[in-house]
Design a protein around this motif. Sequence first.
Motif, short mmCIF file in Angstrom:
data_model
loop_
_atom_site.label_atom_id
_atom_site.label_comp_id
_atom_site.label_asym_id
_atom_site.label_seq_id
_atom_site.Cartn_x
_atom_site.Cartn_y
_atom_site.Cartn_z
N UNK A 36 0.76 -1.07 -0.09
CA UNK A 36 0.05 -0.16 -0.04
C UNK A 36 0.93 1.21 -0.02
N UNK A 37 0.46 2.37 -0.63
CA UNK A 37 1.22 3.65 -0.72
C UNK A 37 1.11 4.18 0.65
N UNK A 38 2.27 4.79 0.78
CA UNK A 38 2.61 5.45 2.30
C UNK A 38 1.47 6.69 2.42
N UNK A 39 1.16 6.78 3.60
CA UNK A 39 0.17 7.98 3.92
C UNK A 39 -1.22 7.70 3.56
N UNK A 40 -1.95 8.91 3.41
CA UNK A 40 -3.21 8.71 2.92
C UNK A 40 -3.49 10.03 1.96
N UNK A 41 -4.72 9.65 1.07
CA UNK A 41 -4.95 10.72 0.11
C UNK A 41 -5.23 12.07 0.51
N UNK A 42 -5.83 12.03 1.92
CA UNK A 42 -6.03 13.52 2.19
C UNK A 42 -6.19 13.49 3.84
N UNK A 43 -6.43 14.87 4.12
CA UNK A 43 -6.10 15.08 5.82
C UNK A 43 -7.10 14.10 6.52
N UNK A 44 -8.30 14.21 6.08
CA UNK A 44 -9.46 13.55 6.82
C UNK A 44 -9.13 12.02 6.78
N UNK A 45 -8.79 11.54 5.72
CA UNK A 45 -8.60 10.13 5.64
C UNK A 45 -7.38 9.71 6.30
#
Length: 142
Positions: A36-45
Motif C-alpha cells: 500500500x502507498x505511504x500515507x493517506x490521500x487527504x487529511x481527513x483520511x
Amino acid sequence: MKSEKQKWRSRLGLIVLLAGLATWLGVICYSIATEPPKGAPNLQALRADVQKAVHDEDGDTLQNLFDEDTVSDGYAGSYVKKLGPKPVEPLQAVVKRRYGTSFVVVSGTAGQRPLCTAWQVKEKDGRQLLDGVAPAWNLCSD
C-alpha cells in the motif's frame, strides 16, 4: 564421463533451481507492487487511519502513515506498545491547525495516565504523511 542418468539429474537440478529462483523473484516483485502507498490521500483520511491504527493497536499500519525519513522502522510499533491496555474511552485523533500547518493529535487516557501526542502533517507525492519530528507548539494544552 557422466552417464545419461547423471546428465539428466544435473539438468533436472538446474531446472528446479531456476524455477525456484523465478518463483522467489516473482513473490518479491508481487509484494513490492501490491504494497500500500505511504500515507493517506487527504487529511481527513489520514486522521481516520491514525484513529483506526491506534484503536486496533496496529503498529504496522500506523508506521505506514509516517514519512519514512522522519521515524525509525520500529517507531509506531513501540508507540502502540506504550499505550498499554485498551482504555474504556478510546483514544481520539483530531486535526488541529497552527500557523498554516496541520497536525494530527491523538489524546485520551492510556492505562491510568493521560496521553497526548501530536504529529505534523506534510504532503509528499500527493499523499498526506505524518512527520515524526516533535512540533514546536504544545498542541495538547488546548
